[in-house]
Scaffold this motif. Structure first.
Motif, mmCIF file in Angstrom:
data_model
loop_
_atom_site.group_PDB
_atom_site.id
_atom_site.type_symbol
_atom_site.label_atom_id
_atom_site.label_comp_id
_atom_site.label_asym_id
_atom_site.label_seq_id
_atom_site.Cartn_x
_atom_site.Cartn_y
_atom_site.Cartn_z
ATOM 1 N N LEU A 1 0.722 -1.182 0.147
ATOM 2 C CA LEU A 1 0.057 -0.028 0.280
ATOM 3 C C LEU A 1 0.870 1.197 -0.430
ATOM 4 O O LEU A 1 0.112 2.191 -0.922
ATOM 5 N N PHE A 2 1.976 1.057 0.629
ATOM 6 C CA PHE A 2 3.141 2.288 0.409
ATOM 7 C C PHE A 2 3.530 2.688 -1.035
ATOM 8 O O PHE A 2 3.809 3.743 -1.221
ATOM 9 N N LEU A 3 3.900 1.494 -1.447
ATOM 10 C CA LEU A 3 3.935 0.992 -3.543
ATOM 11 C C LEU A 3 3.236 2.103 -3.764
ATOM 12 O O LEU A 3 3.454 2.440 -5.122
ATOM 13 N N TRP A 4 2.027 1.377 -3.470
ATOM 14 C CA TRP A 4 0.663 2.497 -4.625
ATOM 15 C C TRP A 4 1.040 3.641 -4.551
ATOM 16 O O TRP A 4 0.676 4.755 -4.796
ATOM 17 N N ILE A 5 1.671 4.268 -3.653
ATOM 18 C CA ILE A 5 1.961 5.850 -3.722
ATOM 19 C C ILE A 5 2.527 6.132 -5.431
ATOM 20 O O ILE A 5 2.206 7.229 -5.516
ATOM 21 N N PHE A 6 2.905 4.876 -4.767
ATOM 22 C CA PHE A 6 3.888 5.299 -5.927
ATOM 23 C C PHE A 6 3.564 5.371 -8.203
ATOM 24 O O PHE A 6 4.236 5.005 -8.503
ATOM 25 N N GLY A 7 2.328 4.499 -7.659
ATOM 26 C CA GLY A 7 1.978 4.155 -8.574
ATOM 27 C C GLY A 7 1.191 2.654 -8.406
ATOM 28 O O GLY A 7 2.289 1.989 -7.704
ATOM 29 N N PRO A 8 0.513 2.149 -9.391
ATOM 30 C CA PRO A 8 -0.002 1.066 -9.269
ATOM 31 C C PRO A 8 1.124 -0.705 -9.871
ATOM 32 O O PRO A 8 1.132 -2.103 -9.363
ATOM 33 N N ILE A 9 2.311 0.095 -10.469
ATOM 34 C CA ILE A 9 3.670 -1.437 -10.829
ATOM 35 C C ILE A 9 4.137 -1.409 -10.357
ATOM 36 O O ILE A 9 4.122 -2.858 -9.669
ATOM 37 N N PRO A 10 4.520 -0.748 -9.150
ATOM 38 C CA PRO A 10 5.560 -1.120 -8.263
ATOM 39 C C PRO A 10 4.022 -1.822 -7.232
ATOM 40 O O PRO A 10 4.847 -2.705 -6.276
ATOM 41 N N MET A 11 3.410 -1.678 -6.692
ATOM 42 C CA MET A 11 2.181 -2.047 -6.095
ATOM 43 C C MET A 11 1.991 -3.368 -5.913
ATOM 44 O O MET A 11 1.777 -4.543 -5.276
ATOM 45 N N PHE A 12 1.578 -3.344 -7.401
ATOM 46 C CA PHE A 12 1.217 -4.960 -7.527
ATOM 47 C C PHE A 12 2.850 -5.950 -8.000
ATOM 48 O O PHE A 12 2.633 -7.231 -7.269
ATOM 49 N N VAL A 13 4.020 -5.457 -8.121
ATOM 50 C CA VAL A 13 5.103 -6.248 -7.885
ATOM 51 C C VAL A 13 5.493 -6.557 -6.505
ATOM 52 O O VAL A 13 5.597 -8.214 -6.147
ATOM 53 N N CYS A 14 4.900 -5.098 -5.353
ATOM 54 C CA CYS A 14 5.914 -5.588 -3.847
ATOM 55 C C CYS A 14 4.498 -7.134 -4.022
ATOM 56 O O CYS A 14 4.755 -8.200 -3.057
ATOM 57 N N CYS A 15 2.698 -6.792 -4.002
ATOM 58 C CA CYS A 15 1.594 -8.299 -3.893
ATOM 59 C C CYS A 15 2.680 -8.881 -4.259
ATOM 60 O O CYS A 15 2.355 -10.643 -3.325
ATOM 61 N N CYS A 16 2.985 -9.823 -5.328
ATOM 62 C CA CYS A 16 3.327 -10.743 -6.424
ATOM 63 C C CYS A 16 5.073 -11.278 -5.587
ATOM 64 O O CYS A 16 4.826 -11.994 -4.899
ATOM 65 N N THR A 17 5.559 -10.355 -5.274
ATOM 66 C CA THR A 17 6.566 -10.940 -4.312
ATOM 67 C C THR A 17 6.887 -11.074 -2.806
ATOM 68 O O THR A 17 7.142 -12.325 -2.346
ATOM 69 N N MET A 18 5.991 -10.636 -2.159
ATOM 70 C CA MET A 18 5.387 -10.643 -1.439
ATOM 71 C C MET A 18 4.799 -12.414 -0.921
ATOM 72 O O MET A 18 5.043 -12.562 0.572
ATOM 73 N N SER A 19 3.788 -11.728 -1.848
ATOM 74 C CA SER A 19 3.407 -13.311 -1.141
ATOM 75 C C SER A 19 3.816 -14.996 -1.355
ATOM 76 O O SER A 19 4.196 -15.636 -1.202
ATOM 77 N N PHE A 20 4.872 -14.693 -2.655
ATOM 78 C CA PHE A 20 6.301 -15.270 -3.033
ATOM 79 C C PHE A 20 6.849 -16.438 -1.349
ATOM 80 O O PHE A 20 7.472 -16.911 -1.092
ATOM 81 N N ILE A 21 7.321 -15.087 -0.700
ATOM 82 C CA ILE A 21 8.180 -14.878 -0.112
ATOM 83 C C ILE A 21 7.248 -14.856 1.055
ATOM 84 O O ILE A 21 8.167 -16.039 2.187
ATOM 85 N N LEU A 22 6.264 -14.776 1.513
ATOM 86 C CA LEU A 22 6.047 -15.699 3.190
ATOM 87 C C LEU A 22 5.786 -16.286 2.910
ATOM 88 O O LEU A 22 5.053 -17.603 3.380
ATOM 89 N N TYR A 23 5.418 -17.223 1.719
ATOM 90 C CA TYR A 23 5.037 -19.018 1.391
ATOM 91 C C TYR A 23 6.413 -19.363 1.241
ATOM 92 O O TYR A 23 5.762 -20.540 2.867
ATOM 93 N N PHE A 24 7.259 -19.439 1.505
ATOM 94 C CA PHE A 24 8.415 -19.895 2.814
ATOM 95 C C PHE A 24 8.610 -19.330 3.928
ATOM 96 O O PHE A 24 9.120 -19.768 4.142
ATOM 97 N N LEU A 25 7.960 -18.621 4.289
ATOM 98 C CA LEU A 25 7.651 -17.982 5.978
ATOM 99 C C LEU A 25 7.088 -18.833 6.778
ATOM 100 O O LEU A 25 7.109 -18.710 7.645
ATOM 101 N N ASP A 26 5.912 -19.028 5.871
ATOM 102 C CA ASP A 26 4.845 -20.081 6.935
ATOM 103 C C ASP A 26 4.570 -21.329 6.894
ATOM 104 O O ASP A 26 3.735 -22.401 6.941
#
Length: 241
Positions: free
Chosen positions: A186-211
């Motif tokens: 949501l913070f990256l959404w301030i800089f546009g929808p593309i960084p926000m979308f990339v962050c959502c996909c990347t974070m979901s991938f990282i959280l899978y290995f953490l969870d």
């Protein structure tokens, strides 16, 4: 695709990716708890309470110190969340009064209404994180009293009640931490929808290995649970007379 329409496509898609991942995580915690870190830790805390409350007078100091560490962690996150909420509120009020225009580096919808929605969602995330951590502190403080009662020795119903309250405090802490995680895209959404979308996909991938847990971790915990069950079976005939 037009620049203004990117927000209407990428933002819901990014949130959908994170939403689908957390629905899968919730299903795994409920149906296969040992495949998730949250479910496996809940079983570990349950066994910890049972081992501590076999002799509350002897283990009381260790229990209170351990719970105090959790209270300090929740207090730190709650303080951080409410501080960031206050800073965002001051920043939004100052920018709205000065009437600053959108930056040229933002690629996406730059309307004032959408900018207000961005800051409101970030503020809402931090407020949810604050409330969840406050509830976590509430449960931890309650457990710190319950776990040291000498009259609870040998009372399995009472021990189960204490273990449930301890796990509830940890679950609220996990929810507060998830709210912090959500604030990043949501913070990256301030800089546009593309960084926000990339962050959502990347974070979901990282959280899978953490969870998720590995087979080695599950076998290690299963061995410790079996050893604890054997000790309970050996102690129960001694305490029964």
């Amino acid at each position: 695709m037009e620049e203004k329409k990117l927000d209407y496509v990428l933002i819901p898609t990014g949130l959908l990716v994170m939403g689908v991942y957390h629905i899968w995580l919730l299903y795994t915690i409920l149906r296969f708890p040992r495949r998730s870190v949250i479910g496996l830790n809940a079983e570990s805390r349950h066994q910890w309470v049972h081992s501590i409350m076999t002799d509350p007078l002897k283990n009381g100091t260790l229990a209170v110190q351990t719970i105090r560490n959790n209270i300090m962690a929740s207090t730190l996150l709650a303080t951080t969340a409410i501080t960031l909420s206050s800073l965002i509120g001051v920043f939004v009020s100052s920018t709205s009064s000065s009437g600053n225009t959108a930056s040229e580096i933002i690629y996406g919808n730059k309307t004032s209404i959408l900018s207000s929605i961005k800051y409101f969602t970030i503020l809402l995330c931090f407020l949810v994180a604050f409330l969840c951590n406050v509830q976590s502190i509430r449960y931890y403080a309650h457990v710190s009293f319950l776990v040291t009662l000498p009259t609870s020795k040998g009372n399995r119903n009472y021990i189960e009640y204490v273990a449930r309250n301890l796990n509830r405090g940890s679950f609220f802490w996990s929810l507060g931490l998830r709210a912090f995680y959500l604030s990043f895209p949501l913070f990256l959404w301030i800089f546009g929808p593309i960084p926000m979308f990339v962050c959502c996909c990347t974070m979901s991938f990282i959280l899978y290995f953490l969870d998720t847990t590995s087979s080695f971790t599950r076998e290690l915990h299963s061995h410790s649970f079996k050893e604890e069950a054997k000790l309970d079976d050996l102690e129960s005939p001694v305490q029964s007379p």
